[in-house]
Design a protein around this motif. Sequence first.
Motif, PDB file in Angstrom:
ATOM      1  N   UNK A  49       9.274   6.118 -48.883  1.00  0.00           N
ATOM      2  CA  UNK A  49       9.524   4.974 -49.752  1.00  0.00           C
ATOM      3  C   UNK A  49       9.490   3.660 -48.987  1.00  0.00           C
ATOM      4  N   UNK A  50       9.614   3.730 -47.663  1.00  0.00           N
ATOM      5  CA  UNK A  50       9.536   2.511 -46.854  1.00  0.00           C
ATOM      6  C   UNK A  50       8.162   1.866 -46.946  1.00  0.00           C
ATOM      7  N   UNK A  51       7.145   2.641 -47.324  1.00  0.00           N
ATOM      8  CA  UNK A  51       5.814   2.071 -47.501  1.00  0.00           C
ATOM      9  C   UNK A  51       5.836   1.030 -48.622  1.00  0.00           C
ATOM     10  N   UNK A  52       6.579   1.329 -49.682  1.00  0.00           N
ATOM     11  CA  UNK A  52       6.704   0.382 -50.796  1.00  0.00           C
ATOM     12  C   UNK A  52       7.581  -0.793 -50.380  1.00  0.00           C
ATOM     13  N   UNK A  53       8.651  -0.495 -49.643  1.00  0.00           N
ATOM     14  CA  UNK A  53       9.578  -1.560 -49.247  1.00  0.00           C
ATOM     15  C   UNK A  53       8.930  -2.551 -48.281  1.00  0.00           C
ATOM     16  N   UNK A  54       7.939  -2.115 -47.525  1.00  0.00           N
ATOM     17  CA  UNK A  54       7.232  -3.041 -46.641  1.00  0.00           C
ATOM     18  C   UNK A  54       6.507  -4.118 -47.441  1.00  0.00           C
ATOM     19  N   UNK A  55       6.070  -3.748 -48.634  1.00  0.00           N
ATOM     20  CA  UNK A  55       5.335  -4.683 -49.484  1.00  0.00           C
ATOM     21  C   UNK A  55       6.248  -5.433 -50.451  1.00  0.00           C
ATOM     22  N   UNK A  58      12.573  -6.430 -51.486  1.00  0.00           N
ATOM     23  CA  UNK A  58      13.751  -6.497 -52.361  1.00  0.00           C
ATOM     24  C   UNK A  58      13.677  -5.538 -53.544  1.00  0.00           C
ATOM     25  N   UNK A  59      12.733  -4.613 -53.517  1.00  0.00           N
ATOM     26  CA  UNK A  59      12.520  -3.746 -54.675  1.00  0.00           C
ATOM     27  C   UNK A  59      13.684  -2.770 -54.879  1.00  0.00           C
ATOM     28  N   UNK A  60      14.025  -2.551 -56.128  1.00  0.00           N
ATOM     29  CA  UNK A  60      14.965  -1.505 -56.516  1.00  0.00           C
ATOM     30  C   UNK A  60      14.103  -0.366 -57.044  1.00  0.00           C
ATOM     31  N   UNK A  66      12.537   3.783 -63.521  1.00  0.00           N
ATOM     32  CA  UNK A  66      12.979   3.804 -64.916  1.00  0.00           C
ATOM     33  C   UNK A  66      12.082   2.935 -65.795  1.00  0.00           C
ATOM     34  N   UNK A  67      11.661   1.798 -65.253  1.00  0.00           N
ATOM     35  CA  UNK A  67      10.789   0.898 -66.012  1.00  0.00           C
ATOM     36  C   UNK A  67       9.431   1.545 -66.271  1.00  0.00           C
ATOM     37  N   UNK A  68       8.921   2.266 -65.295  1.00  0.00           N
ATOM     38  CA  UNK A  68       7.648   2.967 -65.474  1.00  0.00           C
ATOM     39  C   UNK A  68       7.769   4.028 -66.563  1.00  0.00           C
TER      40      UNK A  68
END
Length: 215
Positions: A49-55, A58-60, A66-68
């Motif tokens: 999940x750090x791959x997403x956090x690098x981009x 501040x993502x939750x 849940x939004x998806x």
Amino acid sequence: MIRTVVLDIGETLTRDDRYWASWGDWLGIPRHTLSALVGAVVVHGRDNADAIRLLRPDIDISAEYAAREAAGLGERLDETDLYEDVRPALAALRAAGVRVVIAGNQSARMGELLRALALPADLVVTSGEWGVAKPARAFFEHVLAVSECAAEATLYVGDHPVNDIHPARAAGLRTAHLRRGPWGHWWADDPAVRVAADWSINSLAELPDIVKAQE
């Protein structure tokens, strides 16, 4: 003797292509960029999940998940997501009298999708359903509870050293490290992984012979 084979899910039974592509599309990130960053975190032994956090620092991720789902763009799974050796290998294990359990770090929704595929397995369960995830020892205590045999007669198969091989071995299970997916390939020849794994395999098709050799 091996009486039960327990298999991880992502990059052991299923390809992660759809998973990462869907996250890239949802966040407006080029698929190749996200895939490359997944590779980067693999090399450094970090959580995927750090791959997403690098981009998106501040993502939750839980909120985005849940939004998806609310937008009808949540998790999907069908026959095309399975590796080609999955059904034949699992069927051969069951034909040999081995209990087959599928248990990995996935959501409760993924558990439903996997069971809908009617794989040749005695049980399909996920960390989301158990309320505990790998590499926690409690996850492998659950594994042993459903394996219906002793730890030394239970073989855990997975691609991820930190989540699969090392904690499974620490819990007393036999282990098979699968050279598949980014984690499986990158860490396949790591000395510590080689020591921790009873077997290093390139395909699930090798499992029936491993079980037979232990009789």
